[in-house]
Design an enzyme around this catalytic site. Structure first.
Site, mmCIF file in Angstrom:
data_model
loop_
_atom_site.group_PDB
_atom_site.id
_atom_site.type_symbol
_atom_site.label_atom_id
_atom_site.label_comp_id
_atom_site.label_asym_id
_atom_site.label_seq_id
_atom_site.Cartn_x
_atom_site.Cartn_y
_atom_site.Cartn_z
ATOM 1 N N ARG A 1 70.316 78.468 45.908
ATOM 2 C CA ARG A 1 70.464 78.890 44.511
ATOM 3 C C ARG A 1 71.846 78.482 43.994
ATOM 4 N NH1 ARG A 1 67.596 83.703 46.433
ATOM 5 N NH2 ARG A 1 69.608 84.537 47.065
ATOM 6 N N ASP B 1 69.002 75.194 40.512
ATOM 7 C CA ASP B 1 68.494 76.362 39.805
ATOM 8 C C ASP B 1 67.011 76.138 39.528
ATOM 9 O OD1 ASP B 1 67.857 78.477 38.192
ATOM 10 O OD2 ASP B 1 69.450 78.126 36.708
ATOM 11 N N LYS C 1 64.914 78.065 38.289
ATOM 12 C CA LYS C 1 64.450 78.683 37.045
ATOM 13 C C LYS C 1 64.854 77.870 35.813
ATOM 14 C CE LYS C 1 64.329 83.357 38.954
ATOM 15 N NZ LYS C 1 64.792 84.754 38.836
ATOM 16 N N HIS D 1 60.022 94.044 57.582
ATOM 17 C CA HIS D 1 60.950 93.348 58.461
ATOM 18 C C HIS D 1 60.293 93.201 59.828
ATOM 19 C CE1 HIS D 1 64.538 92.493 56.222
ATOM 20 N NE2 HIS D 1 64.642 93.741 55.772
ATOM 21 N N ASP D 2 60.968 92.449 60.681
ATOM 22 C CA ASP D 2 60.467 92.170 62.032
ATOM 23 C C ASP D 2 59.856 93.407 62.693
ATOM 24 O OD1 ASP D 2 61.215 90.260 64.766
ATOM 25 O OD2 ASP D 2 61.124 92.419 65.071
ATOM 26 N N ASN E 1 58.476 95.961 61.564
ATOM 27 C CA ASN E 1 57.188 96.353 60.996
ATOM 28 C C ASN E 1 56.086 95.378 61.398
ATOM 29 O OD1 ASN E 1 59.328 96.649 58.276
ATOM 30 N ND2 ASN E 1 58.616 98.441 59.386
ATOM 31 N N ASP F 1 60.535 87.706 63.985
ATOM 32 C CA ASP F 1 61.222 86.706 63.169
ATOM 33 C C ASP F 1 61.223 85.326 63.821
ATOM 34 O OD1 ASP F 1 61.838 88.283 61.021
ATOM 35 O OD2 ASP F 1 63.877 88.733 61.653
#
Length: 385
Positions: A37, A64, A66, A130-131, A133, A160
């Site tokens: 970004r 960018d 967007k 996350h991992d 979960n 991950d």
């Protein structure tokens, strides 16, 4: 040059498994550019490399997505790419105007690799996670832990990196190979839940065979239930690992520990004896230091190794001889793996800062100088001076 030399991959900046997959592809020779970004560009580029080792091996361009000009630039880069990987939630790339349909229309041979926790569909698809979960839902975390204790997350290696980044890299490479034959690209839907489930394949086999009790973790052959497959503390507070499963290896363990001929230890596979035998052998291992056990057991058929920290592992003679760890930019880190006899994998670029290579990347990927200037002036792209 690595076996993926000549392949061009676009990495849409993310965290965790996506950058890890990009690092693997780069280590293996692909030219990977990381699209960051523009807001991540913060002033002049520092003199030293970025601190995140997983960013090694690729140049960084700030776009960018967007901004209409930024999106157009990304799609121009897609035309010259073999693959693209992204790790947003489902639908984000589509909303940006750079989903797989758009990208494949611009480049029909493109491999579009997607990395999520839950997958592109299913009830959980749009939920955060996350991992910890993902490996929970995949049926893995429940089986990491000792008897009578709560499950212990194995860092974030299983979800991950093992079930996520590794499977993304494998999927991208497989799709690249197929595209060479068919001339067509495709989408690779990589989910950490799916990959973690695959990593558990052997335990599903053991469960089906009736030799893995999923209701009683910490009591099975490979989950610290057995006295001959566990980690033990030494007299100096350090630890050693024992993996003497096969009869010949177990016999060597018995010989070197002085337990040869002990009737109770002779019943190796009698699981009813394991709790008591674990207590007995744990007491024995506490009679010597880690170095003393290493002197006795290292490089024997016991299936033995000291339990090392990262810093200790980097200094161990075996790893030093094999150059398992390297130092780049003042940072010790794992060397590329696996090893190839002819097309050696290597790290070609220190971890880059956001926007560090915007001008060079755009020029190398076919954007003329006048347009690069216009993009910089409009804010569609940004270069870190």
């Amino acid at each position: 040059m690595g076996p993926l030399a000549g392949k061009r991959i676009i990495e849409i900046a993310g965290i965790g498994p996506g950058p890890f997959a990009a690092m693997l592809l780069s280590d293996l020779g692909a030219e990977v550019i990381r699209v960051e970004r523009t807001g991540a560009v913060r002033g002049p580029t520092p003199d030293k490399p970025a601190g995140d080792v997983s960013l090694r091996g690729r140049r960084n361009v700030a776009i960018d997505l967007k901004h209409p000009g930024g999106l157009a630039t990304l799609l121009d880069l897609v035309e010259s790419a073999d693959g693209l990987i992204e790790g947003f939630r489902p639908g984000v790339m589509e909303r940006l105007g750079a989903g797989p349909d758009v990208c494949l229309e611009r480049n029909p041979k493109l491999v579009f690799g997607r990395m999520t926790g839950w997958g592109q569909d299913g009830p959980y698809a749009h939920a955060a996670g996350h991992d910890i979960n993902y490996i929970s839902l995949a049926g893995a975390l429940a089986h990491f832990g000792r008897a009578g204790e709560a499950p212990v997350p194995p860092l974030n290696m299983v979800g991950d990196f093992g079930g996520g980044g590794m499977f993304l890299a494998l999927g991208v490479v497989a799709a690249l190979l197929e595209a060479q034959t068919s001339g067509q690209g495709q989408v690779v839907d990589t989910a950490m839940v799916d990959g973690t489930a695959v990593l558990m394949t052997m335990f599903w086999s053991m469960k089906a065979a009736g030799i893995f009790d999923e209701q009683n973790p910490g009591t099975n052959l490979l989950d610290t239930g057995a006295h001959f497959y566990d980690v033990y503390e030494c007299s100096d507070g350090r630890y050693i690992s024992i993996g003497s499963i096969e009869p010949q290896f177990y016999a060597e363990l018995m010989r070197l520990t002085g337990l040869e001929g002990d009737d109770q230890f002779a019943r190796q596979m009698d699981a009813t004896q394991w709790p008591e035998l674990k207590v007995r052998i744990a007491e024995l291992f506490k009679t010597k230091t880690c170095d003393e056990w290493c002197e006795l057991m290292e490089m024997t058929d016991v299936c033995f190794a000291p339990v090392l920290t990262m810093s200790e592992a980097a200094q161990h003679p075996h790893n030093v001889e094999r150059q398992t760890f390297i130092e780049l930019g003042g940072t010790v880190q794992p060397a590329p793996a696996p090893r190839f006899s002819r097309t050696a994998a290597e790290v070609t670029q220190l971890p880059a800062h956001p926007g560090e290579h915007t001008r060079d990347v755009l020029a190398d990927w076919g954007v003329d100088a006048e347009r690069v200037g216009q993009l910089l002036e409009s804010g569609a792209v940004r270069h870190a001076e």
